[in-house]
Design a protein around this motif. Sequence first.
Motif, PDB file in Angstrom:
ATOM      1  N   PHE A 176       6.484 -21.703 -56.590  1.00 54.95           N
ATOM      2  CA  PHE A 176       6.912 -21.240 -55.272  1.00 54.95           C
ATOM      3  C   PHE A 176       7.391 -22.373 -54.383  1.00 54.95           C
ATOM      4  O   PHE A 176       8.428 -22.270 -53.722  1.00 54.95           O
ATOM      5  N   THR A 177       6.652 -23.469 -54.339  1.00 55.62           N
ATOM      6  CA  THR A 177       6.990 -24.536 -53.394  1.00 55.62           C
ATOM      7  C   THR A 177       8.325 -25.190 -53.715  1.00 55.62           C
ATOM      8  O   THR A 177       8.980 -25.740 -52.830  1.00 55.62           O
ATOM      9  N   SER A 178       8.772 -25.132 -54.980  1.00 56.76           N
ATOM     10  CA  SER A 178      10.058 -25.740 -55.342  1.00 56.76           C
ATOM     11  C   SER A 178      11.236 -24.943 -54.796  1.00 56.76           C
ATOM     12  O   SER A 178      12.369 -25.447 -54.769  1.00 56.76           O
ATOM     13  N   LEU A 179      11.006 -23.716 -54.355  1.00 54.72           N
ATOM     14  CA  LEU A 179      12.084 -22.868 -53.870  1.00 54.72           C
ATOM     15  C   LEU A 179      12.482 -23.193 -52.436  1.00 54.72           C
ATOM     16  O   LEU A 179      13.580 -22.854 -52.012  1.00 54.72           O
ATOM     17  N   PHE A 180      11.606 -23.847 -51.682  1.00 48.89           N
ATOM     18  CA  PHE A 180      11.942 -24.228 -50.312  1.00 48.89           C
ATOM     19  C   PHE A 180      13.057 -25.268 -50.331  1.00 48.89           C
ATOM     20  O   PHE A 180      12.892 -26.364 -50.861  1.00 48.89           O
ATOM     21  N   HIS A 181      14.215 -24.890 -49.784  1.00 50.25           N
ATOM     22  CA  HIS A 181      15.404 -25.753 -49.747  1.00 50.25           C
ATOM     23  C   HIS A 181      15.928 -26.039 -51.158  1.00 50.25           C
ATOM     24  O   HIS A 181      16.718 -26.966 -51.344  1.00 50.25           O
ATOM     25  N   GLY A 182      15.489 -25.264 -52.150  1.00 55.24           N
ATOM     26  CA  GLY A 182      15.867 -25.518 -53.540  1.00 55.24           C
ATOM     27  C   GLY A 182      16.963 -24.582 -54.024  1.00 55.24           C
ATOM     28  O   GLY A 182      17.498 -23.749 -53.281  1.00 55.24           O
ATOM     29  N   ILE A 183      17.274 -24.727 -55.296  1.00 52.92           N
ATOM     30  CA  ILE A 183      18.278 -23.895 -55.949  1.00 52.92           C
ATOM     31  C   ILE A 183      17.616 -22.592 -56.406  1.00 52.92           C
ATOM     32  O   ILE A 183      16.448 -22.560 -56.772  1.00 52.92           O
ATOM     33  N   ASP A 184      18.395 -21.497 -56.390  1.00 56.17           N
ATOM     34  CA  ASP A 184      17.923 -20.182 -56.846  1.00 56.17           C
ATOM     35  C   ASP A 184      16.693 -19.715 -56.082  1.00 56.17           C
ATOM     36  O   ASP A 184      15.739 -19.178 -56.663  1.00 56.17           O
ATOM     37  N   GLU A 185      16.708 -19.899 -54.781  1.00 59.81           N
ATOM     38  CA  GLU A 185      15.628 -19.391 -53.926  1.00 59.81           C
ATOM     39  C   GLU A 185      15.531 -17.874 -54.098  1.00 59.81           C
ATOM     40  O   GLU A 185      16.543 -17.171 -54.116  1.00 59.81           O
ATOM     41  N   ARG A 186      14.317 -17.364 -54.218  1.00 59.78           N
ATOM     42  CA  ARG A 186      14.130 -15.938 -54.465  1.00 59.78           C
ATOM     43  C   ARG A 186      12.706 -15.529 -54.110  1.00 59.78           C
ATOM     44  O   ARG A 186      11.810 -16.366 -54.070  1.00 59.78           O
ATOM     45  N   VAL A 187      12.524 -14.229 -53.891  1.00 58.02           N
ATOM     46  CA  VAL A 187      11.210 -13.698 -53.556  1.00 58.02           C
ATOM     47  C   VAL A 187      11.004 -12.413 -54.345  1.00 58.02           C
ATOM     48  O   VAL A 187      11.919 -11.595 -54.468  1.00 58.02           O
ATOM     49  N   PRO A 188       9.811 -12.208 -54.923  1.00 60.30           N
ATOM     50  CA  PRO A 188       9.561 -10.953 -55.641  1.00 60.30           C
ATOM     51  C   PRO A 188       9.613  -9.754 -54.698  1.00 60.30           C
ATOM     52  O   PRO A 188       9.100  -9.811 -53.576  1.00 60.30           O
ATOM     53  N   LEU A 189      10.223  -8.660 -55.161  1.00 60.68           N
ATOM     54  CA  LEU A 189      10.313  -7.462 -54.333  1.00 60.68           C
ATOM     55  C   LEU A 189       8.929  -6.926 -53.981  1.00 60.68           C
ATOM     56  O   LEU A 189       8.674  -6.532 -52.829  1.00 60.68           O
ATOM     57  N   ASP A 190       8.025  -6.924 -54.974  1.00 58.05           N
ATOM     58  CA  ASP A 190       6.690  -6.390 -54.687  1.00 58.05           C
ATOM     59  C   ASP A 190       5.908  -7.303 -53.749  1.00 58.05           C
ATOM     60  O   ASP A 190       5.010  -6.853 -53.039  1.00 58.05           O
ATOM     61  N   ALA A 191       6.260  -8.600 -53.718  1.00 60.06           N
ATOM     62  CA  ALA A 191       5.616  -9.509 -52.771  1.00 60.06           C
ATOM     63  C   ALA A 191       6.046  -9.193 -51.341  1.00 60.06           C
ATOM     64  O   ALA A 191       5.242  -9.288 -50.402  1.00 60.06           O
ATOM     65  N   LEU A 192       7.314  -8.830 -51.159  1.00 55.69           N
ATOM     66  CA  LEU A 192       7.785  -8.422 -49.833  1.00 55.69           C
ATOM     67  C   LEU A 192       7.037  -7.189 -49.347  1.00 55.69           C
ATOM     68  O   LEU A 192       6.596  -7.129 -48.178  1.00 55.69           O
ATOM     69  N   GLU A 193       6.876  -6.222 -50.222  1.00 54.41           N
ATOM     70  CA  GLU A 193       6.190  -4.988 -49.838  1.00 54.41           C
ATOM     71  C   GLU A 193       4.702  -5.247 -49.600  1.00 54.41           C
ATOM     72  O   GLU A 193       4.104  -4.676 -48.678  1.00 54.41           O
ATOM     73  N   PHE A 194       4.107  -6.109 -50.415  1.00 53.38           N
ATOM     74  CA  PHE A 194       2.720  -6.530 -50.193  1.00 53.38           C
ATOM     75  C   PHE A 194       2.592  -7.186 -48.820  1.00 53.38           C
ATOM     76  O   PHE A 194       1.676  -6.888 -48.044  1.00 53.38           O
ATOM     77  N   GLY A 195       3.499  -8.088 -48.513  1.00 57.14           N
ATOM     78  CA  GLY A 195       3.448  -8.802 -47.242  1.00 57.14           C
ATOM     79  C   GLY A 195       3.564  -7.884 -46.049  1.00 57.14           C
ATOM     80  O   GLY A 195       2.875  -8.071 -45.033  1.00 57.14           O
ATOM     81  N   GLU A 196       4.424  -6.880 -46.141  1.00 55.46           N
ATOM     82  CA  GLU A 196       4.555  -5.928 -45.036  1.00 55.46           C
ATOM     83  C   GLU A 196       3.246  -5.168 -44.829  1.00 55.46           C
ATOM     84  O   GLU A 196       2.810  -4.952 -43.686  1.00 55.46           O
ATOM     85  N   ARG A 197       2.600  -4.782 -45.930  1.00 58.28           N
ATOM     86  CA  ARG A 197       1.329  -4.048 -45.805  1.00 58.28           C
ATOM     87  C   ARG A 197       0.252  -4.928 -45.173  1.00 58.28           C
ATOM     88  O   ARG A 197      -0.499  -4.489 -44.290  1.00 58.28           O
ATOM     89  N   VAL A 198       0.170  -6.176 -45.611  1.00 56.95           N
ATOM     90  CA  VAL A 198      -0.836  -7.090 -45.059  1.00 56.95           C
ATOM     91  C   VAL A 198      -0.573  -7.344 -43.584  1.00 56.95           C
ATOM     92  O   VAL A 198      -1.496  -7.320 -42.756  1.00 56.95           O
ATOM     93  N   LEU A 199       0.686  -7.594 -43.239  1.00 58.95           N
ATOM     94  CA  LEU A 199       1.023  -7.865 -41.838  1.00 58.95           C
ATOM     95  C   LEU A 199       0.727  -6.646 -40.967  1.00 58.95           C
ATOM     96  O   LEU A 199       0.248  -6.781 -39.830  1.00 58.95           O
ATOM     97  N   THR A 200       0.993  -5.454 -41.485  1.00 61.19           N
ATOM     98  CA  THR A 200       0.669  -4.233 -40.752  1.00 61.19           C
ATOM     99  C   THR A 200      -0.828  -4.139 -40.468  1.00 61.19           C
ATOM    100  O   THR A 200      -1.260  -3.871 -39.342  1.00 61.19           O
ATOM    101  N   ARG A 201      -1.636  -4.387 -41.508  1.00 57.71           N
ATOM    102  CA  ARG A 201      -3.096  -4.355 -41.340  1.00 57.71           C
ATOM    103  C   ARG A 201      -3.542  -5.414 -40.314  1.00 57.71           C
ATOM    104  O   ARG A 201      -4.400  -5.148 -39.459  1.00 57.71           O
ATOM    105  N   LEU A 202      -2.971  -6.609 -40.421  1.00 54.32           N
ATOM    106  CA  LEU A 202      -3.369  -7.685 -39.510  1.00 54.32           C
ATOM    107  C   LEU A 202      -3.083  -7.315 -38.065  1.00 54.32           C
ATOM    108  O   LEU A 202      -3.947  -7.473 -37.183  1.00 54.32           O
TER     109      LEU A 202
END
Length: 429
Positions: A399-425
Amino acid sequence: MSEVVDLAQQLIRYDTTNASDDGATGDERAAAEFVAERLADAGLQPVYVESAPRRGNVVVRLPGADPTRGALLVHGHLDVVPADGSEWSVPPFAGEIRGGYLWGRGAIDMKHMVAMSVAVARRFAQDGIVPPRDIVFAFLADEEAGGGHGAGWLVEHHRDLFDGVTEAVSEVGGFSYTVRDDVRAYLVETAEKGSMWLRLKVRGTPGHGSMIHTDNPVAKLTKALARLEAHEFPLVLHPAVEDFLAGVADLTGVPFDRDDPEAAVARLGSLSRLIGATLRDTANTTILRAGSKGNVVPSTAEATVDGRMLPGRERAFERELAQILGPDVELAWDQLPPVTTTFDGHLVDAMAAAIEAEDPGARLLPYMLSAGTDAKSFQRLGIRHFGFAPLRLPAELDFTSLFHGIDERVPLDALEFGERVLTRLLRTC
């Protein structure tokens, strides 16, 4: 496609490249207007302001149940660093979905958090959800160049937008680190190093390249930079780093020797680059400028050095740099301070509960970020900051190599997980 994935994809398709160190060539207007429109569509009343032509910032406040409590700031930046498409597997601003990932510049730095925040703000407004306290969402320009057209400018010119804010969450934290088997720790940034962008200049005697020269500024500067490259700054074990390494030791059962933290860092795999950079100050040469013709010795040579110092080391770092570089090198710099807070309080408990609800058995660990964020600007308002942009990541992703790196990407299920966590928070903060 879920709303948060759709929002992140559309945000990536706005080229918000911030190409210069002084933030002079950024353009966040279209992305900022997109965010403002999505918020307004949900019935909110966002404030759109430009610090300079096309440097767009958006702020919106959701009233909470208890206005006497300090408000929480949730912020993210809209700008991204440059991307050379010839180096990528996909066009960096296409927002392509492939193999369960959303690809593109900004996918994790940090349009994923912007998308999650917009999605949550819209849901709260549409469903009539009232958070426990006021929530201020800010979507900002220019973080990648220090925030002079974004967070820093708003703090100077629109301080009223953050009235009553006492705490904040943003990048870089909340992402998972698989410690062993199916045991995950989620890193929460409680500290970040200070930033110092040094401008070095050496003067010498110009002349014909075919002659003997004993006052060549290029030679003098490169010797000074070689000394800097060879120098090792002193090891300092900051409490945030010590707590992180101790937490990993507890989860793995491998003892942590406080007299040899580098051994513990070496066992962290791909995370060792990030954590290792918080054991001591760093200074890396990033730009060299000298000469204009192959047969002319120039009169000056210049370099830019990216310096990062631990909290409490600001003055010592300056003195050490001057001593290493020597009297021939003229020094000037721009500086942003370190950020640090303690890992405690109701907000930390709420983060832990939100993660636990979505990933039972996971544990939060504090850590120090080796880079900098807009927290440096917001701490001027006395705001306590945590890096928490939640993502549950596959163990094999570097993950840390993607910051300012080549082929930056995020898992789709991680985005949905993050939205759920942020909603709960934000429902319990």
